[in-house]
Scaffold this motif. Sequence first.
Motif, PDB file in Angstrom:
ATOM      1  N   ALA A  35       0.837  -1.203   0.000  1.00 47.62           N
ATOM      2  CA  ALA A  35       0.000   0.000   0.000  1.00 47.62           C
ATOM      3  C   ALA A  35       0.872   1.254   0.000  1.00 47.62           C
ATOM      4  O   ALA A  35       0.605   2.218  -0.735  1.00 47.62           O
ATOM      5  CB  ALA A  35      -0.925  -0.012   1.213  1.00 47.62           C
ATOM      6  N   LEU A  36       1.917   1.257   0.814  1.00 45.23           N
ATOM      7  CA  LEU A  36       2.794   2.425   0.893  1.00 45.23           C
ATOM      8  C   LEU A  36       3.563   2.628  -0.410  1.00 45.23           C
ATOM      9  O   LEU A  36       3.898   3.760  -0.781  1.00 45.23           O
ATOM     10  CB  LEU A  36       3.770   2.269   2.052  1.00 45.23           C
ATOM     11  N   LEU A  37       3.839   1.538  -1.123  1.00 40.79           N
ATOM     12  CA  LEU A  37       4.584   1.608  -2.374  1.00 40.79           C
ATOM     13  C   LEU A  37       3.708   2.001  -3.563  1.00 40.79           C
ATOM     14  O   LEU A  37       4.222   2.182  -4.673  1.00 40.79           O
ATOM     15  CB  LEU A  37       5.239   0.251  -2.670  1.00 40.79           C
ATOM     16  N   SER A  38       2.415   2.103  -3.354  1.00 39.60           N
ATOM     17  CA  SER A  38       1.489   2.318  -4.472  1.00 39.60           C
ATOM     18  C   SER A  38       1.687   3.650  -5.178  1.00 39.60           C
ATOM     19  O   SER A  38       1.244   3.821  -6.316  1.00 39.60           O
ATOM     20  CB  SER A  38       0.047   2.216  -3.968  1.00 39.60           C
ATOM     21  N   GLY A  39       2.318   4.604  -4.502  1.00 42.01           N
ATOM     22  CA  GLY A  39       2.502   5.912  -5.105  1.00 42.01           C
ATOM     23  C   GLY A  39       1.315   6.837  -4.937  1.00 42.01           C
ATOM     24  O   GLY A  39       1.351   7.992  -5.388  1.00 42.01           O
ATOM     25  N   ALA A  40       0.261   6.334  -4.297  1.00 38.66           N
ATOM     26  CA  ALA A  40      -0.925   7.163  -4.071  1.00 38.66           C
ATOM     27  C   ALA A  40      -0.643   8.193  -2.977  1.00 38.66           C
ATOM     28  O   ALA A  40       0.359   8.122  -2.264  1.00 38.66           O
ATOM     29  CB  ALA A  40      -2.111   6.282  -3.684  1.00 38.66           C
ATOM     30  N   SER A  41      -1.551   9.141  -2.815  1.00 38.79           N
ATOM     31  CA  SER A  41      -1.393  10.178  -1.798  1.00 38.79           C
ATOM     32  C   SER A  41      -1.495   9.571  -0.411  1.00 38.79           C
ATOM     33  O   SER A  41      -2.055   8.478  -0.234  1.00 38.79           O
ATOM     34  CB  SER A  41      -2.484  11.231  -1.963  1.00 38.79           C
ATOM     35  N   VAL A  64      -3.598   6.212   0.640  1.00 43.27           N
ATOM     36  CA  VAL A  64      -2.928   5.059   1.233  1.00 43.27           C
ATOM     37  C   VAL A  64      -3.545   4.721   2.581  1.00 43.27           C
ATOM     38  O   VAL A  64      -3.811   3.545   2.887  1.00 43.27           O
ATOM     39  CB  VAL A  64      -1.418   5.327   1.378  1.00 43.27           C
ATOM     40  N   ALA A  65      -3.767   5.736   3.417  1.00 42.25           N
ATOM     41  CA  ALA A  65      -4.356   5.504   4.730  1.00 42.25           C
ATOM     42  C   ALA A  65      -5.747   4.896   4.597  1.00 42.25           C
ATOM     43  O   ALA A  65      -6.108   3.960   5.330  1.00 42.25           O
ATOM     44  CB  ALA A  65      -4.425   6.809   5.522  1.00 42.25           C
ATOM     45  N   THR A  66      -6.534   5.400   3.654  1.00 44.17           N
ATOM     46  CA  THR A  66      -7.873   4.861   3.424  1.00 44.17           C
ATOM     47  C   THR A  66      -7.809   3.414   2.950  1.00 44.17           C
ATOM     48  O   THR A  66      -8.607   2.564   3.376  1.00 44.17           O
ATOM     49  CB  THR A  66      -8.613   5.722   2.388  1.00 44.17           C
TER      50      THR A  66
END
Length: 409
Positions: free
Chosen positions: A205-211, A215-217
Amino acid sequence: MATVSQSAAVSHVGKVRSNNQDSGYAGHSLFVVADGMGGHAGGDVASAIATKRVMQADIGYTTAQDAEFALQAALIAANSQLAETVFEHAELTGMGTTVSAMIVLEDQVAIAHIGDSRIYLLRDGELSQITVDHTFVQRLVDSGRITEQEAMVHPRRSVLMRVLGDVEASPEVDTSILTTLAGDRWLICSDGLSGVVSPAAIANALLSGASPLSVATRLVKESLDAGAPDNVTIVVVDIGDGPLREAEPVVVGSAAAPLAFGEEPIRNRPLRLPGLRLHPVRESHFEPDSQDYLSELIEEDARRARRRRFTWLTGVILLVLAISAAAVLGYQWTQTRFFIGVEGSNVAIFQGVQQDLGPIKLSHVYEETDLPVSSLRMYDRQQVEQTISAPSLEDAQLIVERLHNANIP
């Protein structure tokens, strides 16, 4: 120069708890997660009080050492405030909270931690757990008594050895100063996430590159998909090399509602937290960090291990006995059967069945006749060579007699 580029804080009650006893804060340079414990209302109050006290440390600092000292002082002050609250409100006795907090100061991070909430760092695609859980099972892991995998399902995995609360006047708080780089992603979470979502899934999830908010959601959703037996609170912090971002601080969980004590003396009225009702404390996952208690828990764990070994050994013995009994009964049944076959060059009566069980023979010659196989007609010879089954000794003897009469003039 490394600075905070983005951050987010999210909290969810989970699927089992009736209220959220977690608190979280994503500020200018300070980030906090607190996981309360001690009953329906006690946990809410504890995490809210501690978080609000630590939030006061979200100011500018000259050095990381100053920030580290300020965090430690804030946690000790929060511990005193919790003790005073319990003194004024006996129904909250036993409440406490974990706290994991960090202050980002340019390219350094000051950390303060107590309990089993966690701080992770994702750097260059690799996830590292920065804090160490102050739990009984972590003591067992550190001493080599159990593995990390066994710790995940250990019945004492919820027992905390250190928290903020009304037990110790000066609890031991872990502090440290680490270097942070542009591109780092920090995660602070309660055990509602780390207890049910694997490190690999967290890293993905942390590696996804999302904000940070996305990521928290996503991590909250993965916790819910895994059953979410506890509240889950997540703070994600991204480190960049641009100017310090000017986002408004975010407070989540029980600390998001202001504590209201009113004007009347605290001693004469109950503590009020909007949306919450005070109840007697009925649950606690904290135990004092004493050598006697630790020794008692270790001995209890050893007794549990002995019971598991005894149960396993008993099960194995019973299984072996059952297999042996089945084998004996099965063999006895085979010895009630007979068949006609060839022994040497003569027709013979065999006791048992034609099949063998691996190296174990399930038949033996019961009686060898004086009837040569070569004297039999072609059809009868083939039948004997392929064996002729007989349900009893009498039937086998009748078959031999028939063969003799049909083939010997």
